[in-house]
Write a protein that holds these residues in place. Sequence first.
Motif, mmCIF file in Angstrom:
data_model
loop_
_atom_site.group_PDB
_atom_site.id
_atom_site.type_symbol
_atom_site.label_atom_id
_atom_site.label_comp_id
_atom_site.label_asym_id
_atom_site.label_seq_id
_atom_site.Cartn_x
_atom_site.Cartn_y
_atom_site.Cartn_z
ATOM 1 N N ALA A 153 0.836 -1.202 0.000
ATOM 2 C CA ALA A 153 0.000 0.000 0.000
ATOM 3 C C ALA A 153 0.876 1.260 0.000
ATOM 4 O O ALA A 153 0.591 2.221 -0.736
ATOM 5 C CB ALA A 153 -0.938 -0.002 1.198
ATOM 6 N N VAL A 154 1.962 1.249 0.795
ATOM 7 C CA VAL A 154 2.866 2.408 0.812
ATOM 8 C C VAL A 154 3.501 2.593 -0.566
ATOM 9 O O VAL A 154 3.573 3.708 -1.089
ATOM 10 C CB VAL A 154 3.971 2.239 1.888
ATOM 11 N N VAL A 155 3.939 1.486 -1.174
ATOM 12 C CA VAL A 155 4.557 1.571 -2.501
ATOM 13 C C VAL A 155 3.574 2.174 -3.492
ATOM 14 O O VAL A 155 3.924 3.052 -4.287
ATOM 15 C CB VAL A 155 5.027 0.175 -2.980
ATOM 16 N N TRP A 241 15.007 2.451 -6.587
ATOM 17 C CA TRP A 241 15.143 1.745 -5.319
ATOM 18 C C TRP A 241 15.390 2.679 -4.128
ATOM 19 O O TRP A 241 14.891 2.446 -3.029
ATOM 20 C CB TRP A 241 16.259 0.703 -5.408
ATOM 21 N N ASP A 242 16.154 3.757 -4.376
ATOM 22 C CA ASP A 242 16.449 4.694 -3.290
ATOM 23 C C ASP A 242 15.181 5.335 -2.733
ATOM 24 O O ASP A 242 15.092 5.601 -1.536
ATOM 25 C CB ASP A 242 17.402 5.793 -3.768
ATOM 26 N N ASP A 243 14.183 5.572 -3.632
ATOM 27 C CA ASP A 243 12.922 6.166 -3.168
ATOM 28 C C ASP A 243 12.219 5.225 -2.197
ATOM 29 O O ASP A 243 11.617 5.664 -1.220
ATOM 30 C CB ASP A 243 11.967 6.452 -4.342
ATOM 31 N N LEU A 244 12.303 3.913 -2.494
ATOM 32 C CA LEU A 244 11.682 2.947 -1.577
ATOM 33 C C LEU A 244 12.360 3.025 -0.224
ATOM 34 O O LEU A 244 11.708 3.125 0.814
ATOM 35 C CB LEU A 244 11.789 1.518 -2.118
ATOM 36 N N ALA A 245 13.707 2.985 -0.257
ATOM 37 C CA ALA A 245 14.456 3.018 0.995
ATOM 38 C C ALA A 245 14.125 4.294 1.767
ATOM 39 O O ALA A 245 13.881 4.266 2.975
ATOM 40 C CB ALA A 245 15.956 2.930 0.712
ATOM 41 N N ALA A 246 14.047 5.430 1.016
ATOM 42 C CA ALA A 246 13.750 6.716 1.662
ATOM 43 C C ALA A 246 12.383 6.700 2.338
ATOM 44 O O ALA A 246 12.155 7.395 3.314
ATOM 45 C CB ALA A 246 13.821 7.848 0.630
ATOM 46 N N ASN A 247 11.461 5.881 1.801
ATOM 47 C CA ASN A 247 10.131 5.774 2.411
ATOM 48 C C ASN A 247 10.039 4.622 3.411
ATOM 49 O O ASN A 247 8.939 4.205 3.780
ATOM 50 C CB ASN A 247 9.071 5.617 1.330
ATOM 51 N N GLY A 248 11.215 4.110 3.787
ATOM 52 C CA GLY A 248 11.240 3.069 4.820
ATOM 53 C C GLY A 248 10.717 1.724 4.354
ATOM 54 O O GLY A 248 10.337 0.878 5.160
#
Length: 358
Positions: A153-155, A241-248
Amino acid sequence: MSRQISWLGTFGVLLIVTGFGLAMLREPSRQIEAAEDIRSAAIAEGTDLYVKNCITCHGANGEGVAAYPVLNSEGVRSMDADMLYHTIERGRYNTAMTAYSVNEGGILTQAQVSSLVTLIQSGTWANVSARAAELNLMPPQMVSIEIPPETLAVVQSLPSGDRLANGLTVYAENCTSCHGANGEGTSIAPALNSAELRSRLTDNDVARIIQQGVPATVMSSWERALTTEQITDVVILIRCWDDLAANGIQLPQLQPQAIDRSPETIAAGHQMFNLVCSQCHGTDGYGTKLAPALNNKTFLTQKSDEVIANIISLGVTGTSMPAWSGYLRDADIYAIVAYLRSLEPTAPAVANMTVGKP
Ligand code: HEC
Ligand code: HEC
Ligand code: HEC
């Protein structure tokens, strides 16, 4: 007297003719029955051969594992029998489909290859998977990670969220076992989440690598297993991928298995080995001309349990060593590792060097 004989003779001939006639009347159905018997015997033989030699790549229902082709389609089923025979007999040049006929250096007789053709054309895949289950060779899933719904859902809430979510799903199902839960890489395969990769490769490069694979490595071609859209979405994921990491957003890590070395596990591993590995690696792992000895000290001392387990689950691309992760459970693979390890103290020092690549 002569009359009587001739009468008897005529009667005899009549009897014989009648008898024959009746037999001939019955003949077609008897022939059909005999032909059906031969056909079911061939299908039964083909089923066993298929379960032991083919399901790793083509699946227990002929559905095709990972990037390997389906055999249960109408297209394959209605393929010319000669064409099917030649494919199994000679393999397909430069692919993982190696030659199976003894004439071509493989392990199957002509009759066995024919039985496989009969099986494929019969389309009796339900029996094949039942037989596989009976022999405990049923494929579970490829090693894959379940994405928690809240993570998904976050993604989805991110820019191009639907495509990212789709890419992440494809990745979690197909790529994590080698490239790591979050693209961080493993001992088997490089990281896919690095800035270095993003600057070295364009999106087209990445898509091409996924489509075509990297020859002579375990990175296989995904062209048949994934749609163009799925590949594009994984490429978007690799780019972002960095955006995912940035959003935890983190996927759960795969847990390494602890190896059970109980005598029961070793015995189970031994049994499994003799069932599915010995046709190439020889009884008790002494090797054959098809595959190297595993029962040798050099190999066993140089390779850790993890490395052996990885070779077994991933196979060796470009050789006839199949990837077993598609259909042996992890527990079975580790039982085989425990069995091979148990040979180490008594193993011959030098490898048997009689093997060539197919
Ligand atoms: C290590 C993996 C692997 C194993 C094991 C394997 N195959 Fe294949 N098979 C392939 C690949 C890859 C192809 C596609 C080759 C190509 O690109 O033409 C293929 C293609 C085929 C085809 C042609 C399908 C088509 O659509 O043209 C048949 C039939 C086939 N295999 C039968 C078998 C049978 C029967 C066995 C067991 C005796 C077997 N294969 C074992 C990898 C494998
Ligand atoms: C069986 C293990 C395995 C699986 C599964 C796998 N890969 Fe790979 N992949 C590798 C290996 C090994 C390499 C490195 C090949 C080489 O030596 O160039 C690689 C390389 C790559 C590269 C190029 C990396 C670079 O730095 O050049 C990309 C991109 C890639 N894989 C994407 C994927 C994707 C996407 C999936 C899932 C659809 C996937 N891989 C599944 C083993 C695997
Ligand atoms: C169809 C034949 C075939 C079958 C079946 C097979 N292998 Fe192999 N295996 C090979 C070949 C060929 C190689 C050598 C690959 C190479 O050239 O690197 C190999 C290599 C290996 C290696 C690496 C050996 C080394 O010296 O690095 C291990 C471990 C292994 N196999 C384990 C297994 C196990 C366990 C099974 C059963 C679950 C199995 N194999 C079934 C053909 C086979």
